[in-house]
Design an enzyme around this catalytic site. Structure first.
Site, PDB file in Angstrom:
ATOM      1  N   HIS A 119       0.944  -0.823   0.089  1.00 38.43           N
ATOM      2  CA  HIS A 119      -0.372  -0.046   0.070  1.00 38.43           C
ATOM      3  C   HIS A 119       0.479   1.278  -0.197  1.00 38.43           C
ATOM      4  O   HIS A 119       1.692   0.955   0.646  1.00 38.43           O
ATOM      5  CB  HIS A 119      -0.402  -0.085   1.360  1.00 38.43           C
ATOM      6  CG  HIS A 119      -1.811   1.126   1.530  1.00 38.43           C
ATOM      7  ND1 HIS A 119      -1.441   2.793   1.921  1.00 38.43           N
ATOM      8  CD2 HIS A 119      -3.218   0.698   1.493  1.00 38.43           C
ATOM      9  CE1 HIS A 119      -3.165   2.661   2.157  1.00 38.43           C
ATOM     10  NE2 HIS A 119      -3.900   2.651   1.340  1.00 38.43           N
ATOM     11  N   ASP A 196       2.881  -4.343   8.104  1.00 34.55           N
ATOM     12  CA  ASP A 196       1.908  -3.722   8.067  1.00 34.55           C
ATOM     13  C   ASP A 196       1.017  -4.993   7.771  1.00 34.55           C
ATOM     14  O   ASP A 196       0.551  -5.605   7.028  1.00 34.55           O
ATOM     15  CB  ASP A 196       2.155  -3.202   6.620  1.00 34.55           C
ATOM     16  CG  ASP A 196       0.608  -2.373   6.087  1.00 34.55           C
ATOM     17  OD1 ASP A 196       0.097  -2.530   6.864  1.00 34.55           O
ATOM     18  OD2 ASP A 196       1.120  -1.663   5.250  1.00 34.55           O
ATOM     19  N   GLN A 199      -3.984  -5.338   7.251  1.00 32.80           N
ATOM     20  CA  GLN A 199      -5.643  -6.055   6.292  1.00 32.80           C
ATOM     21  C   GLN A 199      -5.766  -7.444   7.137  1.00 32.80           C
ATOM     22  O   GLN A 199      -6.834  -8.238   6.912  1.00 32.80           O
ATOM     23  CB  GLN A 199      -5.096  -6.458   4.164  1.00 32.80           C
ATOM     24  CG  GLN A 199      -5.163  -5.021   4.254  1.00 32.80           C
ATOM     25  CD  GLN A 199      -6.580  -4.941   3.804  1.00 32.80           C
ATOM     26  OE1 GLN A 199      -7.761  -5.042   3.830  1.00 32.80           O
ATOM     27  NE2 GLN A 199      -6.552  -3.594   3.468  1.00 32.80           N
ATOM     28  N   LYS A 222      -9.583  -0.788  10.821  1.00 36.94           N
ATOM     29  CA  LYS A 222      -9.988  -1.763   9.380  1.00 36.94           C
ATOM     30  C   LYS A 222     -10.595  -3.633  10.653  1.00 36.94           C
ATOM     31  O   LYS A 222     -10.184  -4.230  10.334  1.00 36.94           O
ATOM     32  CB  LYS A 222      -9.038  -1.491   9.123  1.00 36.94           C
ATOM     33  CG  LYS A 222      -8.887  -0.876   8.102  1.00 36.94           C
ATOM     34  CD  LYS A 222      -7.680  -1.448   7.094  1.00 36.94           C
ATOM     35  CE  LYS A 222      -6.736  -0.708   6.245  1.00 36.94           C
ATOM     36  NZ  LYS A 222      -7.931   0.070   5.270  1.00 36.94           N
ATOM     37  N   CYS A 362      -4.729   2.173  -3.507  1.00 38.80           N
ATOM     38  CA  CYS A 362      -3.557   3.500  -2.533  1.00 38.80           C
ATOM     39  C   CYS A 362      -2.694   2.207  -3.017  1.00 38.80           C
ATOM     40  O   CYS A 362      -1.556   1.872  -2.311  1.00 38.80           O
ATOM     41  CB  CYS A 362      -3.415   3.166  -1.844  1.00 38.80           C
ATOM     42  SG  CYS A 362      -4.732   4.719  -1.396  1.00 38.80           S
TER      43      CYS A 362
END
Ligand code: PLP
Length: 404
Positions: A119, A196, A199, A222, A362
């Site tokens: 991202h 990261d 998600q 999220k 993104c």
């Protein structure tokens, strides 16, 4: 505790109030659970005060709630100490924090390795670091299915590499990263690993120690919590050796006219008033998640994902981006339809109560590698059901009739 996935929708006030809505954009923002919402309201109406400053009882109650939220986040991540948990405004802020504070320890001759699948939040801060310090930035390419090309790791993660910063799960293709292989390659050369997790967190609690990573970033919005709050977890000894990112109140040991000395982590990295009620709300969401039956939820999500992919395969002119249904993947499915712009597709679907995202998500380098400029994305979360998938497949038939 065993929970039927279909009933989970009832715990989400927005979804409960709009039974006609097929919300398939949880990769952008998940819906907020009622317990998180209640916790925010309760905090703001009974404990609202600034933290780490007041000596009156209301402020002490706010302090306690905020520090308990930190402990909950530490449990969600299986961190060894709550002092390793820094509250930020979101994953983007967490990733920028590492790029600045850990990045300040890097310079010319050092290499940071990211992947093409990142991202922009885990791409741009490293390009900015390269501009500031002259570090080298190397990219792990992706395969045709959008998975990290792990065969390239030995040549990229070499003795110059100080940090490998990769996504745990792609927000476009749903491909999970083989974290163990990345960590093993990094360990071999003494490099650190930043994951990261933006998600990944809506698919269950994480174990940063078992994964062997050094930093972990995610956003509250999220994972069924409020917006405006996120977490950076970092290994204690690394945080202790890092300079602050932002300066301001709350992050100092002492300030004189001449100089400032820093507080210990996590306060060193929480300059200014933090997102207090949001952290409390996030903790309520994480607590709720820690009591769910994840194997059952994953099985339900995978079933819906497979059903969706099967249906999409039958649509003429549709190209799926990303791994096969059978691959280790999150229920995020992106596709192109020849001759149709994703924004038009999403607008027509919206008229049928379907909320999907169209665009570059993104992740322009990833889309370029997959030969697409933009795509339409359906992302499935624990509150989705068969009716959402059927409505989407039906809706796409309508799109084709209307637009093609
Ligand atoms: N990383 C990934 C993989 C994401 O999908 C996102 C958001 O979509 C982010 C980072 C940035 O998250 P936020 O916008 O909440 O800071």
């Amino acid at each position: 505790m065993s929970v039927e996935p279909a009933s989970l929708r009832d715990g989400f006030p927005l979804l409960a109030a709009t039974p006609e809505l097929h919300y398939l954009d949880s990769a952008a923002t998940s819906q907020m659970h009622c317990l998180a919402l209640d916790a925010v309201v309760r905090h703001e109406t009974t404990r609202r005060a600034n933290v780490s400053r007041g000596t009156y009882r209301l402020a002490e109650a706010a302090d306690l709630a905020y520090e308990q939220a930190r402990q909950t986040a530490a449990r969600f991540l299986n961190a060894s100490s709550a002092d390793e948990v820094i509250f930020t405004s979101g994953a983007t802020a967490s990733l920028n924090l590492v790029a600045h504070a850990f990045g300040a320890t890097l310079g010319r001759g050092d290499r940071v390795v990211i992947s093409v699948a990142e991202h922009h939040s885990n791409f741009v801060p490293w390009q900015m670091l390269r501009e500031r310090t002259g570090v080298e930035l190397a990219l792990i390419p992706v395969t045709a299915a959008g998975q990290l090309d792990l065969a390239r790791l030995p040549e990229l993660i070499d003795g110059r590499c100080r940090l490998v910063a990769v996504t745990q799960c792609s927000n476009v293709t749903g491909a999970w990263t083989d974290v163990a292989t990345v960590v093993a390659a990094a360990r071999k050369v003494g490099a650190r690993v930043l994951l990261d997790g933006a998600q990944a967190v809506q698919h269950g609690p994480q174990d940063v120690r078992a994964m062997g990573v050094d930093f972990y970033a995610f956003s509250g919005h999220k994972c069924f919590g409020p917006g405006g709050v996120g977490v950076l977890w970092g290994r204690g000894e690394l945080l202790a050796a890092m300079p602050p990112f932002l300066g301001g109140g709350g992050m100092i040991a002492a300030v004189t006219a001449e100089e400032t000395t820093w507080a210990a982590p996590p306060q060193r990295f929480e300059a200014g008033t933090p997102p207090i009620a949001q952290a409390v709300g996030l903790a309520a969401a994480l607590d709720w998640m820690m009591n769910l039956d994840w194997p059952q939820i994953h099985a339900g999500e995978a079933r819906l994902c497979e059903r969706l992919i099967e249906g999409l395969r039958r649509i003429p002119g549709l190209r799926l981006l990303g791994p096969e249904a059978s691959a280790r993947r999150a229920p995020i499915v992106s596709f192109e339809i020849a001759g149709l712009h994703p924004h038009d597709i999403c607008q027509v679907l919206d008229a049928r109560q379907l909320a999907l995202r169209g665009g570059h998500h993104c992740a322009q380098p990833l889309l370029a590698a997959l030969g697409a400029e933009a795509c339409t994305r359906a992302s499935i979360a624990l509150y989705n059901d068969e009716a959402d998938i059927a409505a989407l497949l039906d809706g796409l038939g309508f799109v084709l009739r209307e637009l093609a």
